[in-house]
Design a protein around this motif. Structure first.
Motif, PDB file in Angstrom:
ATOM      1  N   HIS A  52       0.843  -1.198   0.000  1.00 53.22           N
ATOM      2  CA  HIS A  52       0.000   0.000   0.000  1.00 53.22           C
ATOM      3  C   HIS A  52       0.883   1.255   0.000  1.00 53.22           C
ATOM      4  N   PRO A  54       1.025   4.996   1.586  1.00 57.10           N
ATOM      5  CA  PRO A  54       0.403   5.682   2.730  1.00 57.10           C
ATOM      6  C   PRO A  54      -0.206   7.029   2.343  1.00 57.10           C
ATOM      7  N   ASP A  55      -1.082   7.530   3.220  1.00 55.39           N
ATOM      8  CA  ASP A  55      -1.752   8.811   2.967  1.00 55.39           C
ATOM      9  C   ASP A  55      -0.772   9.975   2.857  1.00 55.39           C
ATOM     10  N   GLU A  56       0.437   9.788   3.392  1.00 57.23           N
ATOM     11  CA  GLU A  56       1.440  10.856   3.318  1.00 57.23           C
ATOM     12  C   GLU A  56       1.796  11.232   1.886  1.00 57.23           C
ATOM     13  N   GLY A  58      -0.085  12.320  -0.095  1.00 57.49           N
ATOM     14  CA  GLY A  58      -0.830  13.559  -0.323  1.00 57.49           C
ATOM     15  C   GLY A  58      -0.038  14.818  -0.033  1.00 57.49           C
ATOM     16  N   PRO A  77      -4.564   5.105  -2.587  1.00 54.62           N
ATOM     17  CA  PRO A  77      -5.047   5.922  -1.466  1.00 54.62           C
ATOM     18  C   PRO A  77      -5.906   7.096  -1.923  1.00 54.62           C
ATOM     19  N   GLU A  78      -6.940   7.408  -1.133  1.00 59.94           N
ATOM     20  CA  GLU A  78      -7.787   8.581  -1.403  1.00 59.94           C
ATOM     21  C   GLU A  78      -6.937   9.853  -1.458  1.00 59.94           C
ATOM     22  N   ALA A  79      -5.831   9.860  -0.697  1.00 63.99           N
ATOM     23  CA  ALA A  79      -4.977  11.044  -0.600  1.00 63.99           C
ATOM     24  C   ALA A  79      -4.379  11.465  -1.938  1.00 63.99           C
ATOM     25  N   THR A  82      -5.296  14.848  -3.592  1.00 66.87           N
ATOM     26  CA  THR A  82      -4.743  16.167  -3.242  1.00 66.87           C
ATOM     27  C   THR A  82      -3.595  16.574  -4.168  1.00 66.87           C
ATOM     28  N   SER A 102     -11.616  10.197  -5.342  1.00 66.66           N
ATOM     29  CA  SER A 102     -10.829  11.425  -5.175  1.00 66.66           C
ATOM     30  C   SER A 102     -10.022  11.774  -6.421  1.00 66.66           C
TER      31      SER A 102
END
Length: 238
Positions: A52, A54-56, A58, A77-79, A82, A102
């Motif tokens: 995976h 990570p959201d970072e 973003g 990731p949804e992130a 951004t 997203s």
């Protein structure tokens, strides 16, 4: 590559805005990578062992190109939504089953490659992205091209090697679609919409390897209209 080698890569990336960490056997996002988030425009994490992202991710808001091909990802990731400057997203040869909504926020996307994954439904989040030129969804498990696909702005749509048996005739309404690749799917001859042959801008329609003979395809109503567009484009090339 040892830490000293990675450190050198990071130092170079600070100057160039480009970081390539492909084929490093990485299975986790390197935490020290976050220090580069205000600087990077190109990030290549292909051919690793990521399960995976990570959201970072973003935080890398300047990214224009992200390559995460050939990993072990099952989701995105949804992130990613951004990363509004992103122009090219490549995540082929993973195990991705679904695509986050997203990504519809990535209005500058020009190219998306999600080939060789496990996507079962056509991803409508790429419709309405006005600068998206190429969408590659080949080698997935998509069965239907829905009405929503009419809102695509792509010039090329690659759906080779899926399980498509149904195509919405509204696909003919795509304002810029010129190349439509549907090789090796589950299409019956009757599933090819006449509207795409007669009234679309499609000038390259690849349908080899489906459930009919190509000579049958040539007998379809509207085939002559399609061939006029095909020939006109070929003449421009020579």
């Amino acid at each position: 590559m040892g830490n000293s080698g990675l450190k050198q890569h990071y130092e170079t990336a600070k100057k160039t805005g480009t970081l390539k960490l492909s084929e490093r056997k990485l299975d986790e996002f390197p935490q020290n990578l976050l220090a580069l988030s205000p600087l990077l425009r190109t990030l290549d994490l292909s051919e690793n062992k990521f399960v995976h992202i990570p959201d970072e991710i973003g935080n890398f808001t300047l990214l224009k190109q992200l390559n995460i091909n050939h990993n072990r990802l099952t989701t995105l990731p949804e992130a990613l939504g951004t990363l509004t400057k992103l122009e090219a997203l490549s995540a082929s040869s993973n195990q991705i089953k679904t695509v986050p909504w997203s990504l519809s926020k990535l209005t500058r996307l020009k190219q998306v490659n999600l080939s060789d994954n496990r996507i079962t439904e056509f991803p409508p989040m790429f419709c309405d992205l006005k600068f998206l030129d190429v969408l590659d969804l080949s080698k997935n498990r998509i069965t239907t091209i829905p009405d929503a696909a009419a809102a695509l702005h792509v010039v090329e749509l690659n759906l080779n090697q899926n399980q498509i048996s149904t195509i919405s005739e509204k696909l003919a309404e795509c304002s810029r679609l010129k190349t439509l690749r549907l090789e090796e799917n589950c299409l019956q001859l009757s599933a090819i919409p006449t509207k795409i042959l007669k009234n679309s801008k499609v000038s390259v329609l690849s349908v080899e390897g489906n459930l009919f003979e190509m000579k049958q395809f040539a007998n379809l109503d509207g085939y002559d209209n399609y061939m006029e567009r095909y020939t006109a484009v070929k003449k421009k090339l020579f």
